[in-house]
Scaffold this active site. Structure first.
Site, PDB file in Angstrom:
ATOM      1  N   SER A 168      -4.724   0.420  10.088  1.00  0.00           N
ATOM      2  CA  SER A 168      -5.897  -0.047   9.343  1.00  0.00           C
ATOM      3  C   SER A 168      -6.788  -0.865  10.270  1.00  0.00           C
ATOM      4  O   SER A 168      -6.351  -1.877  10.834  1.00  0.00           O
ATOM      5  CB  SER A 168      -5.453  -0.930   8.175  1.00  0.00           C
ATOM      6  OG  SER A 168      -6.551  -1.694   7.721  1.00  0.00           O
TER       7      SER A 168
ATOM      8  N   HIS B 261      -7.186   4.297   9.398  1.00  0.00           N
ATOM      9  CA  HIS B 261      -7.390   3.933   7.982  1.00  0.00           C
ATOM     10  C   HIS B 261      -8.561   2.960   7.942  1.00  0.00           C
ATOM     11  O   HIS B 261      -8.517   1.877   8.535  1.00  0.00           O
ATOM     12  CB  HIS B 261      -6.110   3.284   7.446  1.00  0.00           C
ATOM     13  CG  HIS B 261      -6.153   2.960   5.989  1.00  0.00           C
ATOM     14  ND1 HIS B 261      -5.930   3.892   5.007  1.00  0.00           N
ATOM     15  CD2 HIS B 261      -6.394   1.786   5.358  1.00  0.00           C
ATOM     16  CE1 HIS B 261      -6.007   3.310   3.818  1.00  0.00           C
ATOM     17  NE2 HIS B 261      -6.296   2.024   4.000  1.00  0.00           N
TER      18      HIS B 261
ATOM     19  N   ASP C 240     -10.771   0.643   5.782  1.00  0.00           N
ATOM     20  CA  ASP C 240     -10.808  -0.072   4.493  1.00  0.00           C
ATOM     21  C   ASP C 240     -12.237  -0.486   4.159  1.00  0.00           C
ATOM     22  O   ASP C 240     -12.799  -1.366   4.806  1.00  0.00           O
ATOM     23  CB  ASP C 240      -9.909  -1.318   4.561  1.00  0.00           C
ATOM     24  CG  ASP C 240      -8.444  -0.946   4.452  1.00  0.00           C
ATOM     25  OD1 ASP C 240      -7.644  -1.407   5.273  1.00  0.00           O
ATOM     26  OD2 ASP C 240      -8.116  -0.165   3.536  1.00  0.00           O
TER      27      ASP C 240
ATOM     28  N   MET D 237     -14.711  -2.201   1.614  1.00  0.00           N
ATOM     29  CA  MET D 237     -14.650  -3.164   0.514  1.00  0.00           C
ATOM     30  C   MET D 237     -16.070  -3.642   0.181  1.00  0.00           C
ATOM     31  O   MET D 237     -16.878  -3.849   1.094  1.00  0.00           O
ATOM     32  CB  MET D 237     -13.786  -4.364   0.924  1.00  0.00           C
ATOM     33  CG  MET D 237     -12.366  -3.967   1.289  1.00  0.00           C
ATOM     34  SD  MET D 237     -11.399  -5.411   1.773  1.00  0.00           S
ATOM     35  CE  MET D 237      -9.870  -4.618   2.267  1.00  0.00           C
TER      36      MET D 237
ATOM     37  N   HIS E 276     -10.601   4.571   2.781  1.00  0.00           N
ATOM     38  CA  HIS E 276     -10.068   3.997   1.542  1.00  0.00           C
ATOM     39  C   HIS E 276     -11.189   3.205   0.876  1.00  0.00           C
ATOM     40  O   HIS E 276     -11.537   2.111   1.346  1.00  0.00           O
ATOM     41  CB  HIS E 276      -8.881   3.094   1.913  1.00  0.00           C
ATOM     42  CG  HIS E 276      -8.271   2.398   0.750  1.00  0.00           C
ATOM     43  ND1 HIS E 276      -7.363   1.359   0.917  1.00  0.00           N
ATOM     44  CD2 HIS E 276      -8.404   2.563  -0.586  1.00  0.00           C
ATOM     45  CE1 HIS E 276      -6.964   0.940  -0.278  1.00  0.00           C
ATOM     46  NE2 HIS E 276      -7.596   1.644  -1.200  1.00  0.00           N
TER      47      HIS E 276
ATOM     48  N   MET F  88     -12.526   0.858  -1.597  1.00  0.00           N
ATOM     49  CA  MET F  88     -12.234  -0.187  -2.580  1.00  0.00           C
ATOM     50  C   MET F  88     -13.584  -0.717  -3.050  1.00  0.00           C
ATOM     51  O   MET F  88     -13.996  -1.853  -2.736  1.00  0.00           O
ATOM     52  CB  MET F  88     -11.379  -1.298  -1.937  1.00  0.00           C
ATOM     53  CG  MET F  88      -9.949  -0.843  -1.674  1.00  0.00           C
ATOM     54  SD  MET F  88      -9.055  -1.879  -0.536  1.00  0.00           S
ATOM     55  CE  MET F  88      -9.623  -1.170   1.012  1.00  0.00           C
TER      56      MET F  88
ATOM     57  N   MET G 279      -0.601   1.435  -3.268  1.00  0.00           N
ATOM     58  CA  MET G 279      -0.836   0.107  -2.700  1.00  0.00           C
ATOM     59  C   MET G 279       0.435  -0.741  -2.847  1.00  0.00           C
ATOM     60  O   MET G 279       1.005  -0.811  -3.933  1.00  0.00           O
ATOM     61  CB  MET G 279      -1.980  -0.594  -3.441  1.00  0.00           C
ATOM     62  CG  MET G 279      -3.356   0.044  -3.286  1.00  0.00           C
ATOM     63  SD  MET G 279      -3.900   0.080  -1.582  1.00  0.00           S
ATOM     64  CE  MET G 279      -4.027  -1.653  -1.216  1.00  0.00           C
TER      65      MET G 279
ATOM     66  N   GLY H  98      -7.686  -5.930  -0.894  1.00  0.00           N
ATOM     67  CA  GLY H  98      -8.705  -6.930  -0.550  1.00  0.00           C
ATOM     68  C   GLY H  98      -8.516  -7.543   0.820  1.00  0.00           C
ATOM     69  O   GLY H  98      -9.476  -7.857   1.509  1.00  0.00           O
ATOM     70  N   PHE H  99      -7.243  -7.662   1.229  1.00  0.00           N
ATOM     71  CA  PHE H  99      -7.035  -8.371   2.493  1.00  0.00           C
ATOM     72  C   PHE H  99      -5.847  -7.793   3.261  1.00  0.00           C
ATOM     73  O   PHE H  99      -4.901  -7.293   2.652  1.00  0.00           O
ATOM     74  CB  PHE H  99      -6.784  -9.880   2.234  1.00  0.00           C
ATOM     75  CG  PHE H  99      -7.957 -10.544   1.573  1.00  0.00           C
ATOM     76  CD1 PHE H  99      -8.041 -10.618   0.192  1.00  0.00           C
ATOM     77  CD2 PHE H  99      -9.014 -11.027   2.342  1.00  0.00           C
ATOM     78  CE1 PHE H  99      -9.148 -11.185  -0.428  1.00  0.00           C
ATOM     79  CE2 PHE H  99     -10.120 -11.610   1.725  1.00  0.00           C
ATOM     80  CZ  PHE H  99     -10.189 -11.687   0.340  1.00  0.00           C
ATOM     81  N   GLY H 100      -5.896  -7.898   4.571  1.00  0.00           N
ATOM     82  CA  GLY H 100      -4.738  -7.561   5.388  1.00  0.00           C
ATOM     83  C   GLY H 100      -3.802  -8.765   5.430  1.00  0.00           C
ATOM     84  O   GLY H 100      -4.147  -9.844   4.939  1.00  0.00           O
ATOM     85  N   GLY H 101      -2.616  -8.568   5.985  1.00  0.00           N
ATOM     86  CA  GLY H 101      -1.703  -9.685   6.205  1.00  0.00           C
ATOM     87  C   GLY H 101      -0.994 -10.207   4.979  1.00  0.00           C
ATOM     88  O   GLY H 101      -0.392 -11.282   5.010  1.00  0.00           O
TER      89      GLY H 101
ATOM     90  N   ASP I 294       0.404   1.509   1.545  1.00  0.00           N
ATOM     91  CA  ASP I 294      -0.650   0.711   2.166  1.00  0.00           C
ATOM     92  C   ASP I 294      -0.549  -0.754   1.768  1.00  0.00           C
ATOM     93  O   ASP I 294      -0.795  -1.121   0.624  1.00  0.00           O
ATOM     94  CB  ASP I 294      -1.996   1.289   1.685  1.00  0.00           C
ATOM     95  CG  ASP I 294      -3.185   0.597   2.289  1.00  0.00           C
ATOM     96  OD1 ASP I 294      -4.310   0.888   1.869  1.00  0.00           O
ATOM     97  OD2 ASP I 294      -2.989  -0.247   3.187  1.00  0.00           O
ATOM     98  N   GLY I 295      -0.114  -1.564   2.773  1.00  0.00           N
ATOM     99  CA  GLY I 295      -0.131  -3.007   2.506  1.00  0.00           C
ATOM    100  C   GLY I 295       1.191  -3.665   2.845  1.00  0.00           C
ATOM    101  O   GLY I 295       2.212  -3.358   2.232  1.00  0.00           O
ATOM    102  N   GLY I 296       1.152  -4.531   3.844  1.00  0.00           N
ATOM    103  CA  GLY I 296       2.352  -5.313   4.185  1.00  0.00           C
ATOM    104  C   GLY I 296       3.442  -4.519   4.864  1.00  0.00           C
ATOM    105  O   GLY I 296       4.589  -4.956   4.938  1.00  0.00           O
TER     106      GLY I 296
ATOM    107  N   GLY J 248      -1.891  -2.640   9.316  1.00  0.00           N
ATOM    108  CA  GLY J 248      -2.936  -3.326  10.069  1.00  0.00           C
ATOM    109  C   GLY J 248      -2.322  -4.446  10.890  1.00  0.00           C
ATOM    110  O   GLY J 248      -2.195  -4.358  12.116  1.00  0.00           O
TER     111      GLY J 248
HETATM  112  C1  DX5 Z   1      -5.794  -3.952   1.755  1.00  0.00           C
HETATM  113  C2  DX5 Z   1      -5.995  -2.681   2.567  1.00  0.00           C
HETATM  114  C3  DX5 Z   1      -4.844  -2.375   3.471  1.00  0.00           C
HETATM  115  C4  DX5 Z   1      -4.585  -3.496   4.466  1.00  0.00           C
HETATM  116  C5  DX5 Z   1      -3.341  -3.212   5.255  1.00  0.00           C
HETATM  117  O1  DX5 Z   1      -6.748  -3.988   0.715  1.00  0.00           O
HETATM  118  O2  DX5 Z   1      -6.182  -1.572   1.726  1.00  0.00           O
HETATM  119  O3  DX5 Z   1      -5.120  -1.160   4.170  1.00  0.00           O
HETATM  120  O4  DX5 Z   1      -5.663  -3.593   5.342  1.00  0.00           O
HETATM  121  O5  DX5 Z   1      -3.201  -4.281   6.138  1.00  0.00           O
HETATM  122  P1  DX5 Z   1      -1.774  -4.957   6.401  1.00  0.00           P
HETATM  123  O6  DX5 Z   1      -0.961  -3.886   7.088  1.00  0.00           O
HETATM  124  O7  DX5 Z   1      -2.092  -6.118   7.298  1.00  0.00           O
HETATM  125  O8  DX5 Z   1      -1.225  -5.339   5.083  1.00  0.00           O
HETATM  126 ZN    ZN Z   2      -6.299   0.387   2.704  1.00  0.00          ZN
END
Ligand code: DX5
Ligand code: ZN
Length: 219
Positions: free
Chosen positions: A9, A34, A36, A38, A67, A69, A138, A143-146, A176-178, A198
């Site tokens: 991502s 990927h 993202d 937003m 993706h 959002m 998901m 909304g956010f990475g990490g 997707d996510g974490g 990401g």
């Molecule tokens: C969150 C995104 C994910 C996110 C993944 O809304 O859709 O793609 O960026 O990032 P990590 O791997 O850091 O959770």
């Molecule tokens: Zn995503």
């Protein structure tokens, strides 16, 4: 068994160097990137839109897994197709008419994905599984990475894999996510064949993205 693919991502990339970050990802063996998108409305964050994607795509041949959002989403689908998205993934919660949004993406000759937020049941997509190329599950709230991985979504991946087998369908299952080195194996065992990551890819092992991609794949 579907081939395991890694979709870094770019939300976790250096946004001041997105072009070279994508080059780095291509050279490091990413299967796709990927993207993202937003809008600060569907999710409480704002990233990039069609002009940036168009500029990035011009210098890159890698598959853009976009993706969205954003909501409303239907009226913007064409702009992302024109910008160079290879697959456009939308959230059912962001369109009044999922069927027509899916058809719109297909008319534009793009692959189509539908995304399930952690609290969204798979019932929402059951009638569309024969029309899509991808279901994006998901494992964080968008909304956010990490953010921290939510293992409770794995049951949805198992259910989707079972239904795909029973109905002899072909869609990919993306998580997707974490995603990190501790949970990628259970995600793959549950049935995910595309892992989005990401933070783990960009931040682990002093940012050695080639090593991180290989580690995620090798689980
Ligand atoms: C969150 C995104 C994910 C996110 C993944 O809304 O859709 O793609 O960026 O990032 P990590 O791997 O850091 O959770
Ligand atoms: Zn995503």
């Amino acid at each position: 068994m579907k081939k395991i693919q890694i979709a870094p991502s770019i939300l976790s990339a250096d946004f001041s160097q997105l072009g070279s970050e994508i080059k780095r990802l291509e050279e490091a063996g990413a299967d796709m990137i990927h993207v993202d998108v937003m809008d600060g409305h569907f999710v409480p964050n704002l990233t990039i839109g069609p002009p940036v994607i168009k500029a990035l795509k011009k210098h890159s041949s890698i598959f853009f897994d976009v993706h969205l959002m954003i909501s409303p989403v239907h009226k913007y689908i064409e702009a992302y197709a024109d910008a160079g998205a290879d697959i456009i993934t939308i959230h059912p919660e962001a369109t009044e008419d999922l069927k027509s949004s899916i058809s719109k993406i297909k008319q534009l000759k793009k692959k189509v994905g539908i995304s399930l937020n952690p609290e969204t049941k798979i019932d929402v997509v059951l009638n569309f599984l024969d029309q899509v190329d991808l279901v994006l599950v998901m494992s964080v709230n968008p909304g956010f990475g990490g953010q921290k991985f939510m293992p409770e979504v794995l049951i949805k991946i198992k259910e989707l894999r079972q239904i795909r087998k029973e109905r002899n369908l072909k869609f990919d299952i993306e998580i997707d996510g974490g995603i990190n080195f501790d949970n990628s194996k259970i995600a793959i065992e549950a049935g995910a064949n595309i892992l989005v990551s990401g933070t783990t890819i960009f931040k682990s092992n002093d940012g050695d993205i080639k090593k991180n991609i290989e580690l995620l794949k090798s689980k």
